[in-house]
Write a protein that holds these residues in place. Structure first.
Motif, PDB file in Angstrom:
ATOM      1  N   ALA A 134       0.790  -1.243  -0.049  1.00 54.57           N
ATOM      2  CA  ALA A 134      -0.008  -0.100   0.052  1.00 54.57           C
ATOM      3  C   ALA A 134       0.827   1.194   0.037  1.00 54.57           C
ATOM      4  O   ALA A 134       0.746   2.276  -0.726  1.00 54.57           O
ATOM      5  CB  ALA A 134      -0.932   0.096   1.066  1.00 54.57           C
ATOM      6  N   ARG A 135       1.835   1.205   0.751  1.00 53.84           N
ATOM      7  CA  ARG A 135       2.717   2.531   0.894  1.00 53.84           C
ATOM      8  C   ARG A 135       3.569   2.705  -0.684  1.00 53.84           C
ATOM      9  O   ARG A 135       3.672   3.854  -1.020  1.00 53.84           O
ATOM     10  CB  ARG A 135       3.950   2.221   1.776  1.00 53.84           C
ATOM     11  CG  ARG A 135       4.908   3.451   1.824  1.00 53.84           C
ATOM     12  CD  ARG A 135       5.743   3.675   3.275  1.00 53.84           C
ATOM     13  NE  ARG A 135       6.903   4.283   3.381  1.00 53.84           N
ATOM     14  CZ  ARG A 135       7.020   5.539   3.418  1.00 53.84           C
ATOM     15  NH1 ARG A 135       5.713   6.352   3.442  1.00 53.84           N
ATOM     16  NH2 ARG A 135       8.001   6.606   3.259  1.00 53.84           N
ATOM     17  N   ARG A 136       4.262   1.556  -1.234  1.00 51.88           N
ATOM     18  CA  ARG A 136       4.693   1.485  -2.612  1.00 51.88           C
ATOM     19  C   ARG A 136       3.788   2.041  -3.684  1.00 51.88           C
ATOM     20  O   ARG A 136       3.965   2.641  -4.409  1.00 51.88           O
ATOM     21  CB  ARG A 136       5.144   0.211  -2.784  1.00 51.88           C
ATOM     22  CG  ARG A 136       6.387  -0.327  -1.910  1.00 51.88           C
ATOM     23  CD  ARG A 136       7.042  -1.532  -2.363  1.00 51.88           C
ATOM     24  NE  ARG A 136       6.371  -2.488  -1.951  1.00 51.88           N
ATOM     25  CZ  ARG A 136       6.160  -3.751  -2.208  1.00 51.88           C
ATOM     26  NH1 ARG A 136       6.688  -4.066  -3.550  1.00 51.88           N
ATOM     27  NH2 ARG A 136       5.492  -4.689  -1.784  1.00 51.88           N
ATOM     28  N   GLN A 137       2.390   1.735  -3.472  1.00 52.40           N
ATOM     29  CA  GLN A 137       1.456   2.334  -4.378  1.00 52.40           C
ATOM     30  C   GLN A 137       1.316   3.763  -4.218  1.00 52.40           C
ATOM     31  O   GLN A 137       0.882   4.455  -5.141  1.00 52.40           O
ATOM     32  CB  GLN A 137       0.325   1.573  -4.490  1.00 52.40           C
ATOM     33  CG  GLN A 137       0.521   0.132  -5.130  1.00 52.40           C
ATOM     34  CD  GLN A 137      -0.787  -0.740  -5.178  1.00 52.40           C
ATOM     35  OE1 GLN A 137      -1.872  -0.326  -4.578  1.00 52.40           O
ATOM     36  NE2 GLN A 137      -0.659  -1.901  -5.563  1.00 52.40           N
ATOM     37  N   ALA A 138       1.054   4.292  -2.949  1.00 57.66           N
ATOM     38  CA  ALA A 138       0.563   5.441  -2.561  1.00 57.66           C
ATOM     39  C   ALA A 138       1.709   6.466  -2.594  1.00 57.66           C
ATOM     40  O   ALA A 138       1.532   7.716  -3.092  1.00 57.66           O
ATOM     41  CB  ALA A 138       0.377   5.403  -1.045  1.00 57.66           C
ATOM     42  N   VAL A 139       2.928   5.906  -2.636  1.00 56.21           N
ATOM     43  CA  VAL A 139       4.344   6.846  -3.013  1.00 56.21           C
ATOM     44  C   VAL A 139       5.053   6.366  -3.938  1.00 56.21           C
ATOM     45  O   VAL A 139       5.953   5.568  -3.438  1.00 56.21           O
ATOM     46  CB  VAL A 139       4.960   7.064  -1.371  1.00 56.21           C
ATOM     47  CG1 VAL A 139       6.116   8.237  -1.670  1.00 56.21           C
ATOM     48  CG2 VAL A 139       3.920   7.656  -0.437  1.00 56.21           C
ATOM     49  N   PRO A 140       5.071   6.631  -5.092  1.00 56.25           N
ATOM     50  CA  PRO A 140       6.014   5.933  -6.119  1.00 56.25           C
ATOM     51  C   PRO A 140       7.478   6.245  -5.968  1.00 56.25           C
ATOM     52  O   PRO A 140       7.464   7.571  -5.741  1.00 56.25           O
ATOM     53  CB  PRO A 140       4.964   6.679  -7.329  1.00 56.25           C
ATOM     54  CG  PRO A 140       3.984   6.921  -7.191  1.00 56.25           C
ATOM     55  CD  PRO A 140       3.908   7.314  -5.698  1.00 56.25           C
ATOM     56  N   GLY A 141       8.406   5.450  -6.156  1.00 56.54           N
ATOM     57  CA  GLY A 141       9.543   5.662  -5.895  1.00 56.54           C
ATOM     58  C   GLY A 141      10.015   5.579  -4.450  1.00 56.54           C
ATOM     59  O   GLY A 141      11.132   6.048  -4.149  1.00 56.54           O
ATOM     60  N   VAL A 142       8.988   5.145  -3.299  1.00 57.84           N
ATOM     61  CA  VAL A 142       9.546   5.251  -2.103  1.00 57.84           C
ATOM     62  C   VAL A 142      10.591   4.166  -1.855  1.00 57.84           C
ATOM     63  O   VAL A 142      10.683   3.465  -2.376  1.00 57.84           O
ATOM     64  CB  VAL A 142       8.160   4.884  -1.046  1.00 57.84           C
ATOM     65  CG1 VAL A 142       8.012   3.381  -1.235  1.00 57.84           C
ATOM     66  CG2 VAL A 142       8.543   5.240   0.410  1.00 57.84           C
ATOM     67  N   GLN A 143      11.709   4.745  -1.066  1.00 63.48           N
ATOM     68  CA  GLN A 143      12.878   3.815  -0.777  1.00 63.48           C
ATOM     69  C   GLN A 143      12.827   3.551   0.711  1.00 63.48           C
ATOM     70  O   GLN A 143      13.920   2.748   1.174  1.00 63.48           O
ATOM     71  CB  GLN A 143      14.144   4.557  -1.217  1.00 63.48           C
ATOM     72  CG  GLN A 143      13.868   5.087  -2.775  1.00 63.48           C
ATOM     73  CD  GLN A 143      13.973   3.588  -3.465  1.00 63.48           C
ATOM     74  OE1 GLN A 143      14.974   2.618  -3.372  1.00 63.48           O
ATOM     75  NE2 GLN A 143      13.238   3.787  -4.677  1.00 63.48           N
TER      76      GLN A 143
END
Length: 88
Positions: free
Chosen positions: A49-58
Motif C-alpha cells: 500500500a505504501r509503495r502504491q501510494a508513494v511511487p519511488g519510495v525507498q
C-alpha cells in the motif's frame, strides 16, 4: 515604497525567493523511480500500500518519520538574515 537601501518590491522579492526555495527543496525530496520492496535504512519490508501510494519510495514509514523529525529540528535557520531575526 522603498526604505533605506532597499528597492521597491524588495521585501516581496525576498518573500518570493524564500517560498521558491522551500518549494524546490520539497520537490527535491520527493521520491522518484522504482519503489523498493525493503527499506534502504533498516531493511524492513515496505508494505504494498505504501509503495502504491508513494511511487519511488525507498524507506519505511518509521525511518521516514525519523528523517522528517531530524529535518524539522534543523530547519529554523534564516539564510536571508532579516532584520527581525537578527534582533532576537
Amino acid at each position: 515604497m522603498a526604505g533605506g537601501w532597499s528597492k521597491d518590491g524588495g521585501v516581496q522579492e525576498q518573500i518570493d525567493a524564500s517560498v521558491d526555495d522551500a518549494v524546490n527543496l520539497a520537490r527535491s525530496r520527493l521520491p522518484h523511480g522504482e519503489s523498493a520492496t525493503h527499506c534502504e535504512e533498516c531493511d524492513a519490508p515496505i508494505p504494498e500500500a505504501r509503495r502504491q501510494a508513494v511511487p519511488g519510495v525507498q524507506i519505511c514509514i518509521r525511518c521516514q518519520s525519523e528523517l522528517e523529525a531530524a529535518q524539522k529540528q534543523t530547519s529554523g535557520y534564516n539564510r536571508r538574515g532579516s532584520k527581525d531575526s537578527q534582533l532576537r
